[in-house]
Enzyme design. Structure first.
Site, PDB file in Angstrom:
ATOM      1  N   HIS A  80      42.225  42.355  46.608  1.00  0.00           N
ATOM      2  CA  HIS A  80      42.702  43.111  47.772  1.00  0.00           C
ATOM      3  C   HIS A  80      43.463  44.378  47.425  1.00  0.00           C
ATOM      4  O   HIS A  80      43.910  45.096  48.321  1.00  0.00           O
ATOM      5  CB  HIS A  80      43.559  42.229  48.692  1.00  0.00           C
ATOM      6  CG  HIS A  80      44.932  41.945  48.125  1.00  0.00           C
ATOM      7  ND1 HIS A  80      45.149  40.976  47.180  1.00  0.00           N
ATOM      8  CD2 HIS A  80      46.139  42.497  48.365  1.00  0.00           C
ATOM      9  CE1 HIS A  80      46.441  40.941  46.874  1.00  0.00           C
ATOM     10  NE2 HIS A  80      47.059  41.866  47.583  1.00  0.00           N
TER      11      HIS A  80
HETATM   12  C1  UD1 Z   1      49.918  44.066  51.905  1.00  0.00           C
HETATM   13  C2  UD1 Z   1      50.910  44.598  50.897  1.00  0.00           C
HETATM   14  C3  UD1 Z   1      50.475  44.183  49.510  1.00  0.00           C
HETATM   15  C4  UD1 Z   1      50.278  42.683  49.416  1.00  0.00           C
HETATM   16  C5  UD1 Z   1      49.341  42.217  50.504  1.00  0.00           C
HETATM   17  C6  UD1 Z   1      49.300  40.718  50.480  1.00  0.00           C
HETATM   18  C7  UD1 Z   1      51.930  46.742  51.540  1.00  0.00           C
HETATM   19  C8  UD1 Z   1      51.962  48.188  51.281  1.00  0.00           C
HETATM   20  N1  UD1 Z   1      50.959  46.058  50.917  1.00  0.00           N
HETATM   21  O1  UD1 Z   1      48.682  44.680  51.646  1.00  0.00           O
HETATM   22  O2  UD1 Z   1      51.482  44.543  48.573  1.00  0.00           O
HETATM   23  O3  UD1 Z   1      49.762  42.363  48.159  1.00  0.00           O
HETATM   24  O4  UD1 Z   1      49.819  42.655  51.788  1.00  0.00           O
HETATM   25  O5  UD1 Z   1      48.252  40.166  51.188  1.00  0.00           O
HETATM   26  O6  UD1 Z   1      52.752  46.237  52.253  1.00  0.00           O
HETATM   27  N2  UD1 Z   1      44.557  43.035  58.182  1.00  0.00           N
HETATM   28  C9  UD1 Z   1      43.964  42.154  59.061  1.00  0.00           C
HETATM   29  N3  UD1 Z   1      44.692  41.051  59.448  1.00  0.00           N
HETATM   30  C10 UD1 Z   1      45.955  40.813  59.035  1.00  0.00           C
HETATM   31  C11 UD1 Z   1      46.547  41.740  58.161  1.00  0.00           C
HETATM   32  C12 UD1 Z   1      45.848  42.837  57.738  1.00  0.00           C
HETATM   33  O7  UD1 Z   1      42.817  42.328  59.457  1.00  0.00           O
HETATM   34  O8  UD1 Z   1      46.551  39.791  59.429  1.00  0.00           O
HETATM   35  C13 UD1 Z   1      43.758  44.206  57.709  1.00  0.00           C
HETATM   36  C14 UD1 Z   1      43.937  45.445  58.575  1.00  0.00           C
HETATM   37  O9  UD1 Z   1      42.712  46.098  58.637  1.00  0.00           O
HETATM   38  C15 UD1 Z   1      44.900  46.285  57.754  1.00  0.00           C
HETATM   39  C16 UD1 Z   1      44.546  45.907  56.324  1.00  0.00           C
HETATM   40  O10 UD1 Z   1      44.183  44.543  56.390  1.00  0.00           O
HETATM   41  O11 UD1 Z   1      44.775  47.649  57.991  1.00  0.00           O
HETATM   42  C17 UD1 Z   1      45.691  46.081  55.333  1.00  0.00           C
HETATM   43  O12 UD1 Z   1      46.872  45.386  55.783  1.00  0.00           O
HETATM   44  P1  UD1 Z   1      48.322  45.881  55.299  1.00  0.00           P
HETATM   45  O13 UD1 Z   1      49.360  44.937  55.761  1.00  0.00           O
HETATM   46  O14 UD1 Z   1      48.527  47.309  55.651  1.00  0.00           O
HETATM   47  O15 UD1 Z   1      48.233  45.870  53.734  1.00  0.00           O
HETATM   48  P2  UD1 Z   1      47.577  44.788  52.763  1.00  0.00           P
HETATM   49  O16 UD1 Z   1      46.410  45.416  52.109  1.00  0.00           O
HETATM   50  O17 UD1 Z   1      47.405  43.512  53.496  1.00  0.00           O
HETATM   51  N1  UDP Z   2      47.074  32.696  49.268  1.00  0.00           N
HETATM   52  C1  UDP Z   2      46.618  31.813  50.246  1.00  0.00           C
HETATM   53  N2  UDP Z   2      45.306  31.899  50.654  1.00  0.00           N
HETATM   54  C2  UDP Z   2      44.425  32.784  50.132  1.00  0.00           C
HETATM   55  C3  UDP Z   2      44.904  33.679  49.129  1.00  0.00           C
HETATM   56  C4  UDP Z   2      46.237  33.615  48.733  1.00  0.00           C
HETATM   57  O1  UDP Z   2      47.373  30.974  50.730  1.00  0.00           O
HETATM   58  O2  UDP Z   2      43.251  32.798  50.538  1.00  0.00           O
HETATM   59  C5  UDP Z   2      48.508  32.620  48.881  1.00  0.00           C
HETATM   60  C6  UDP Z   2      48.782  32.422  47.396  1.00  0.00           C
HETATM   61  O3  UDP Z   2      49.842  31.506  47.288  1.00  0.00           O
HETATM   62  C7  UDP Z   2      49.217  33.787  46.937  1.00  0.00           C
HETATM   63  C8  UDP Z   2      49.919  34.322  48.167  1.00  0.00           C
HETATM   64  O4  UDP Z   2      49.123  33.831  49.244  1.00  0.00           O
HETATM   65  O5  UDP Z   2      50.088  33.762  45.852  1.00  0.00           O
HETATM   66  C9  UDP Z   2      50.071  35.824  48.239  1.00  0.00           C
HETATM   67  O6  UDP Z   2      48.832  36.360  48.150  1.00  0.00           O
HETATM   68  P1  UDP Z   2      48.374  37.865  48.105  1.00  0.00           P
HETATM   69  O7  UDP Z   2      47.411  37.921  46.982  1.00  0.00           O
HETATM   70  O8  UDP Z   2      47.908  38.230  49.449  1.00  0.00           O
HETATM   71  O9  UDP Z   2      49.656  38.782  47.836  1.00  0.00           O
HETATM   72  P2  UDP Z   2      50.314  39.432  46.524  1.00  0.00           P
HETATM   73  O10 UDP Z   2      50.972  38.328  45.795  1.00  0.00           O
HETATM   74  O11 UDP Z   2      49.249  40.111  45.740  1.00  0.00           O
HETATM   75  O12 UDP Z   2      51.266  40.425  47.057  1.00  0.00           O
END
Ligand code: UD1
Ligand code: UDP
Length: 361
Positions: free
Chosen positions: A203
């Site tokens: 991601h």
């Molecule tokens: C965010 C964090 C990242 C973390 C990740 C964990 C920031 C800058 N980044 O990235 O550090 O590793 O979360 O998962 O805060 N979306 C959905 N449903 C949701 C959430 C997001 O569809 O419930 C989609 C939307 O299109 C959105 C995109 O994911 O624009 C990105 O979501 P966002 O929260 O901006 O950043 P992440 O890539 O999830």
């Molecule tokens: N995780 C989960 N389901 C998934 C992928 C991840 O429950 O399908 C959990 C897992 O414990 C992981 C945490 O969510 O450590 C955070 O995941 P993510 O990779 O989104 O965030 P990051 O640690 O990279 O910020």
């Protein structure tokens, strides 16, 4: 006294759970904010159903958007919340936009900030998380570190030693507390997997946003899938790009929706190796002793390499490293110091002492 915990994105929830539980055990009054940065059931609600987490007192519903738009919504919502509730301390987790925004709002209102997972550095300013980490740490009064390298970074940046505490890793508290609930066999049966399979997650913007680099990774994952079946719970961020590139077009590639915590960890526990760009997954595999190949040029969690099963992989090295892992060539990891399931308790003690000292002053 009232403490305010700010959470909002998936990785925040397993980190906050043991801290909130430990503070509750000490009788501290707490309030939990969910910013709404993540909102899909599998990115948010499932953690509240599965983990020992209280319901959020408020959900700010900020949702998705560009960095400016999302951070602006977070700043506005969090300022209203903090003006209304005037907490004595705000506790923030990790490195997501919700973390950064809470630290900015609290510090401008004169409310002290405690940062859980302080001091991690990738030294890669192209990552939004690195900006969030540096700014959050600069604004924090209590810096709670998971590993010794984090302490060294903070000291190097001039943070006074009395603000820094090595407490261990609350994400690992959650993992160890739930170990008996991770059912690898059930997940293998449910997904009709062979005994030997891999788990992958992707991601990071640097991997999934640009179709060119994403295309290279899809080809690489297909080559890996020819060696062992891969289950990939797909984060919503990369869905459109990766699906358009045919991620699922391999008979041994199983692309599924994001999984709940227990299902995900069950799957990881039963896997031969994990391919990921997640921060948390590098830590979890380290403690489970599962080989982890991290598709990134750097990591802010080097302790998972020095004390764990993590290896950084490039497109050129992934397949040889995977062959090594599948042939059992990865060392049995040691566990990093203080990743023992008691970080939440240590954090609660530091926080309560800090508040007591402040009151006396
Ligand atoms: C965010 C964090 C990242 C973390 C990740 C964990 C920031 C800058 N980044 O990235 O550090 O590793 O979360 O998962 O805060 N979306 C959905 N449903 C949701 C959430 C997001 O569809 O419930 C989609 C939307 O299109 C959105 C995109 O994911 O624009 C990105 O979501 P966002 O929260 O901006 O950043 P992440 O890539 O999830
Ligand atoms: N995780 C989960 N389901 C998934 C992928 C991840 O429950 O399908 C959990 C897992 O414990 C992981 C945490 O969510 O450590 C955070 O995941 P993510 O990779 O989104 O965030 P990051 O640690 O990279 O910020």
């Amino acid at each position: 006294m009232t403490l305010l915990h700010v959470t909002g994105a998936r990785p925040n929830f397993p980190k906050a759970a043991p801290v909130i539980a430990a503070l509750a055990a000490l009788g501290v009054r707490q309030r939990l904010v969910h910013t709404g940065q993540h909102y899909d059931d599998r990115m948010s609600e499932v953690f509240f159903r599965e983990l020992d987490l209280p319901r959020p007192d408020i959900n700010l519903g900020v949702g998705s958007g560009g960095h400016a738009q999302q951070t602006a919504a977070l700043l506005v919502g969090l300022e209203e919340e903090m003006l209304a509730t005037r907490p004595e301390l705000v506790i923030v987790y990790g490195d997501v936009n919700s973390t950064l925004a809470a630290a900015i709002v609290a510090s401008k209102l004169g409310i002290p900030v405690a940062h859980v997972e302080a001091g991690l550095r990738s030294f890669d300013m192209s990552m939004p998380e690195e900006i969030n980490r540096i700014v959050t740490d600069r604004l924090s009064d209590v810096l709670l570190c998971t590993s010794a390298d984090a302490i060294a970074h903070l000291a190097h940046e001039g943070v006074p030693a009395e603000r820094i505490h090595l407490v261990g890793n609350p994400m690992i508290d959650t993992l160890l507390a739930n170990l008996d609930r991770f059912d690898a066999d059930r997940m293998r049966t449910q997904l009709q997997l062979p005994d030997d399979y891999l788990v992958a997650t992707l991601h990071r913007p640097g991997n999934v946003d640009d179709p060119e680099s994403a295309g290279e990774l899809v080809a690489l994952l297909h080559s890996a899938a020819s060696r062992a079946d891969i289950v990939l719970p797909l984060h919503p961020r990369g869905r459109a790009v990766l699906e358009a590139l045919g991620l699922d077009d391999h008979p041994r590639m199983h692309v599924v929706e994001p999984l709940g915590y227990l299902d995900f960890m069950g799957l990881v526990r039963g896997s031969r190796a994990v391919i990921t760009d997640s921060g948390g997954v590098q830590e979890e595999t380290t403690v489970l002793g599962i080989p982890c190949l991290t598709l990134r040029p750097n990591t802010e969690r080097p302790v998972t390499i020095t004390h764990g099963s993590n290896r950084l992989a490039t497109p050129a090295t992934l397949l040889p490293l995977l062959d090594d892992a599948l042939s059992g060539g990865v060392d049995i990891p040691r566990r990093p110091p203080l990743w023992d399931g008691r970080a939440g308790e240590r954090i609660a003690e530091v926080v309560v002492d800090w508040l007591g000292d402040r009151e006396r002053r």
